[in-house]
Design a protein around this motif. Structure first.
Motif, PDB file in Angstrom:
ATOM      1  N   GLU A  24      19.773 -35.883 -40.551  1.00 32.12           N
ATOM      2  CA  GLU A  24      19.621 -37.294 -40.180  1.00 32.12           C
ATOM      3  C   GLU A  24      20.603 -38.124 -40.996  1.00 32.12           C
ATOM      4  O   GLU A  24      20.565 -38.109 -42.226  1.00 32.12           O
ATOM      5  N   PHE A  25      21.474 -38.853 -40.336  1.00 30.94           N
ATOM      6  CA  PHE A  25      22.327 -39.824 -41.007  1.00 30.94           C
ATOM      7  C   PHE A  25      21.613 -41.161 -41.005  1.00 30.94           C
ATOM      8  O   PHE A  25      20.890 -41.494 -40.059  1.00 30.94           O
ATOM      9  N   PHE A  26      21.793 -41.939 -42.054  1.00 39.01           N
ATOM     10  CA  PHE A  26      21.078 -43.208 -42.162  1.00 39.01           C
ATOM     11  C   PHE A  26      21.946 -44.244 -42.857  1.00 39.01           C
ATOM     12  O   PHE A  26      22.902 -43.916 -43.573  1.00 39.01           O
ATOM     13  N   VAL A  27      21.625 -45.499 -42.620  1.00 35.05           N
ATOM     14  CA  VAL A  27      22.166 -46.602 -43.407  1.00 35.05           C
ATOM     15  C   VAL A  27      20.960 -47.384 -43.917  1.00 35.05           C
ATOM     16  O   VAL A  27      20.065 -47.719 -43.167  1.00 35.05           O
ATOM     17  N   GLY A  28      20.943 -47.640 -45.213  1.00 32.95           N
ATOM     18  CA  GLY A  28      19.811 -48.339 -45.790  1.00 32.95           C
ATOM     19  C   GLY A  28      19.211 -47.552 -46.931  1.00 32.95           C
ATOM     20  O   GLY A  28      19.874 -46.745 -47.577  1.00 32.95           O
ATOM     21  N   THR A  42      28.431 -42.926 -49.152  1.00 29.52           N
ATOM     22  CA  THR A  42      29.149 -44.055 -49.732  1.00 29.52           C
ATOM     23  C   THR A  42      28.278 -45.296 -49.656  1.00 29.52           C
ATOM     24  O   THR A  42      27.281 -45.319 -48.931  1.00 29.52           O
ATOM     25  N   ASP A  43      28.646 -46.325 -50.415  1.00 32.78           N
ATOM     26  CA  ASP A  43      28.017 -47.634 -50.260  1.00 32.78           C
ATOM     27  C   ASP A  43      28.639 -48.329 -49.056  1.00 32.78           C
ATOM     28  O   ASP A  43      29.836 -48.205 -48.787  1.00 32.78           O
ATOM     29  N   CYS A  44      27.824 -49.042 -48.341  1.00 29.10           N
ATOM     30  CA  CYS A  44      28.238 -49.671 -47.087  1.00 29.10           C
ATOM     31  C   CYS A  44      28.037 -51.180 -47.202  1.00 29.10           C
ATOM     32  O   CYS A  44      26.905 -51.650 -47.333  1.00 29.10           O
ATOM     33  N   ASP A  45      29.129 -51.941 -47.189  1.00 29.82           N
ATOM     34  CA  ASP A  45      29.031 -53.400 -47.265  1.00 29.82           C
ATOM     35  C   ASP A  45      28.388 -53.965 -46.013  1.00 29.82           C
ATOM     36  O   ASP A  45      28.593 -53.449 -44.902  1.00 29.82           O
ATOM     37  N   ARG A  46      27.624 -55.030 -46.202  1.00 28.45           N
ATOM     38  CA  ARG A  46      27.051 -55.750 -45.076  1.00 28.45           C
ATOM     39  C   ARG A  46      27.637 -57.162 -45.043  1.00 28.45           C
ATOM     40  O   ARG A  46      28.162 -57.656 -46.041  1.00 28.45           O
ATOM     41  N   VAL A  47      27.493 -57.793 -43.909  1.00 24.56           N
ATOM     42  CA  VAL A  47      28.068 -59.122 -43.729  1.00 24.56           C
ATOM     43  C   VAL A  47      27.157 -59.950 -42.825  1.00 24.56           C
ATOM     44  O   VAL A  47      26.567 -59.433 -41.883  1.00 24.56           O
ATOM     45  N   LYS A  65      24.804 -57.450 -40.483  1.00 27.10           N
ATOM     46  CA  LYS A  65      25.250 -56.154 -39.976  1.00 27.10           C
ATOM     47  C   LYS A  65      26.083 -55.411 -41.010  1.00 27.10           C
ATOM     48  O   LYS A  65      26.754 -56.026 -41.851  1.00 27.10           O
ATOM     49  N   PRO A  66      26.107 -54.079 -40.954  1.00 25.74           N
ATOM     50  CA  PRO A  66      27.106 -53.339 -41.724  1.00 25.74           C
ATOM     51  C   PRO A  66      28.503 -53.802 -41.304  1.00 25.74           C
ATOM     52  O   PRO A  66      28.760 -53.998 -40.112  1.00 25.74           O
ATOM     53  N   ARG A  67      29.389 -53.967 -42.281  1.00 22.89           N
ATOM     54  CA  ARG A  67      30.712 -54.513 -41.950  1.00 22.89           C
ATOM     55  C   ARG A  67      31.456 -53.647 -40.934  1.00 22.89           C
ATOM     56  O   ARG A  67      32.130 -54.168 -40.050  1.00 22.89           O
ATOM     57  N   PHE A  68      31.337 -52.318 -41.058  1.00 22.96           N
ATOM     58  CA  PHE A  68      32.054 -51.458 -40.115  1.00 22.96           C
ATOM     59  C   PHE A  68      31.603 -51.700 -38.680  1.00 22.96           C
ATOM     60  O   PHE A  68      32.350 -51.481 -37.729  1.00 22.96           O
ATOM     61  N   ASP A  69      30.350 -52.156 -38.533  1.00 23.90           N
ATOM     62  CA  ASP A  69      29.766 -52.318 -37.212  1.00 23.90           C
ATOM     63  C   ASP A  69      30.352 -53.515 -36.465  1.00 23.90           C
ATOM     64  O   ASP A  69      30.320 -53.560 -35.235  1.00 23.90           O
ATOM     65  N   VAL A  70      30.853 -54.501 -37.221  1.00 23.46           N
ATOM     66  CA  VAL A  70      31.377 -55.727 -36.597  1.00 23.46           C
ATOM     67  C   VAL A  70      32.816 -56.011 -37.012  1.00 23.46           C
ATOM     68  O   VAL A  70      33.327 -57.102 -36.770  1.00 23.46           O
ATOM     69  N   PHE A  96      25.070 -45.403 -47.070  1.00 27.30           N
ATOM     70  CA  PHE A  96      25.276 -44.536 -45.915  1.00 27.30           C
ATOM     71  C   PHE A  96      25.171 -43.108 -46.424  1.00 27.30           C
ATOM     72  O   PHE A  96      25.879 -42.716 -47.357  1.00 27.30           O
ATOM     73  N   GLY A  97      24.249 -42.344 -45.869  1.00 30.64           N
ATOM     74  CA  GLY A  97      24.032 -40.987 -46.350  1.00 30.64           C
ATOM     75  C   GLY A  97      23.357 -40.130 -45.305  1.00 30.64           C
ATOM     76  O   GLY A  97      23.275 -40.501 -44.129  1.00 30.64           O
ATOM     77  N   CYS A  98      22.889 -38.972 -45.724  1.00 32.29           N
ATOM     78  CA  CYS A  98      22.208 -38.084 -44.789  1.00 32.29           C
ATOM     79  C   CYS A  98      21.045 -37.384 -45.485  1.00 32.29           C
ATOM     80  O   CYS A  98      21.014 -37.243 -46.711  1.00 32.29           O
ATOM     81  N   LEU A  99      20.095 -36.976 -44.666  1.00 30.74           N
ATOM     82  CA  LEU A  99      18.903 -36.263 -45.115  1.00 30.74           C
ATOM     83  C   LEU A  99      18.776 -34.971 -44.319  1.00 30.74           C
ATOM     84  O   LEU A  99      19.107 -34.928 -43.130  1.00 30.74           O
ATOM     85  N   TYR A 100      18.300 -33.926 -44.975  1.00 27.91           N
ATOM     86  CA  TYR A 100      18.025 -32.692 -44.257  1.00 27.91           C
ATOM     87  C   TYR A 100      17.031 -31.866 -45.071  1.00 27.91           C
ATOM     88  O   TYR A 100      16.943 -31.986 -46.293  1.00 27.91           O
ATOM     89  N   PRO A 101      16.231 -31.036 -44.408  1.00 30.68           N
ATOM     90  CA  PRO A 101      15.278 -30.185 -45.128  1.00 30.68           C
ATOM     91  C   PRO A 101      16.010 -29.242 -46.090  1.00 30.68           C
ATOM     92  O   PRO A 101      17.108 -28.765 -45.794  1.00 30.68           O
TER      93      PRO A 101
END
Length: 300
Positions: free
Chosen positions: A142-146, A159-164, A242-247, A270-275
């Motif tokens: 699972e990829f996630f932001v937050g 990585t850290d994800c800037d928001r705007v 929004k995340p900056r990359f998104d807009v 921004f990262g990922c989770l897995y069992p």
């Protein structure tokens, strides 16, 4: 179809609660999925589900059988993963989930190159801004932001994800440009919110020097799809977080304008989770490393 494949159909139907969804998840028609369940029931000599015209519910023996069937499939998956470590040809299905925005703009474009490199793999992506249950839904990554909820899953920060905060020029012309965070709370302003059960966006947290400001913002529009919020912002309906990359594209061409740039929203991860057990599977490990290595370049 083998007995093992019939078990897979039964497990997914049990987990998803209906034959159509269970079959679709395994790329089977409802008729074929139903046939596999009936064949399994005939082999076992018991009824696994109670069926009506509108619903399907597991019987008591079906619930017992689900636990054992799940263990069989997990054991088989573990065995296959261990054997795969002796091969340089990863193979099999990788089930991936992600929020809509990061899935469409970051993860999905990187998938074809992975399959080109490892042609015996298959990627099944499920995009949603709602929270998913990785274990219950049979998800590998699972990829996630937050900020992910505490869990026993393995977490990899990418990585850290800037928001705007941003809005359309039309909106700012009509309602004015906020000068300080508290201006967002004025009744004249409309904040566009990503909302669903347990959503974190009932509050916006902004950076102000070394401090943070937490605002309980309000608005006339909310949705559980981040792209819908972007569309509303482009239409001049409000201010969006929004995340900056998104807009980024909309900011670059002037369709959206950054609001309160000196007190931006706090960055998110921004990262990922897995069992943990998925680390034994080389295709999962290689896929995660592929996405991490290439997505970091998109944020640099």
């Amino acid at each position: 179809m083998s007995y093992i494949e019939s078990l897979r159909v039964f497990v997914r139907v049990y987990e998803l609660g209906n034959i159509t969804s269970g079959g679709r998840d395994l790329r089977l028609t409802p008729a074929m999925a139903s046939k596999r369940i009936k064949e399994l029931e005939k082999r076992l000599g018991v009824r696994l589900f109670n069926r009506t015209t509108r619903s399907i519910t597991p019987t008591e023996v079906g619930t017992v059988f689900y636990g054992e069937a799940k263990n069989i499939l997990l054991s088989l998956e573990t065995a296959e993963a261990k054997v795969a470590n002796f091969s340089d040809r990863p193979r099999g299905v990788i089930r991936v989930t992600s929020p809509l925005g990061v899935g469409r703009r970051i993860v999905a474009p990187l998938v074809p190159d992975f399959v080109d490199a490892f042609p015996e793999t298959e990627i099944q992506m499920r995009l949603s801004d709602r929270k998913v249950d990785i274990l219950a839904d049979g998800i590998d990554v699972e990829f996630f932001v937050g900020k992910p909820a505490d869990s026993n899953l393995k977490l990899r920060k990418i990585t850290d994800c800037d928001r705007v905060l941003c809005a359309a020029p039309k909106y700012l012309s009509e309602f004015g440009t906020p000068k300080k965070p508290e201006d967002l709370l004025q009744s004249g302003h409309n904040c566009l919110l990503l909302r669903y059960p347990r959503s974190p966006e009932y509050f916006w947290t902004l950076q102000s020097g070394t401090e943070t400001v937490k605002l309980e913002v309000r608005g006339k529009f909310d949705a559980d799809d981040g792209d819908v919020l972007t569309d509303w912002a482009l239409a001049g309906r409000g201010i969006v977080n929004k995340p900056r990359f998104d807009v980024a594209e909309h900011l670059a061409d002037g369709q959206l304008v950054e609001v309160l740039p000196s007190t931006p929203p706090v960055p998110i991860v921004f990262g990922c989770l897995y069992p943990h057990k998925k680390l034994q599977d080389p295709k999962i490990r290689l896929f995660v490393e592929h996405i991490i290595a290439r997505s970091k370049a998109l944020f640099s």
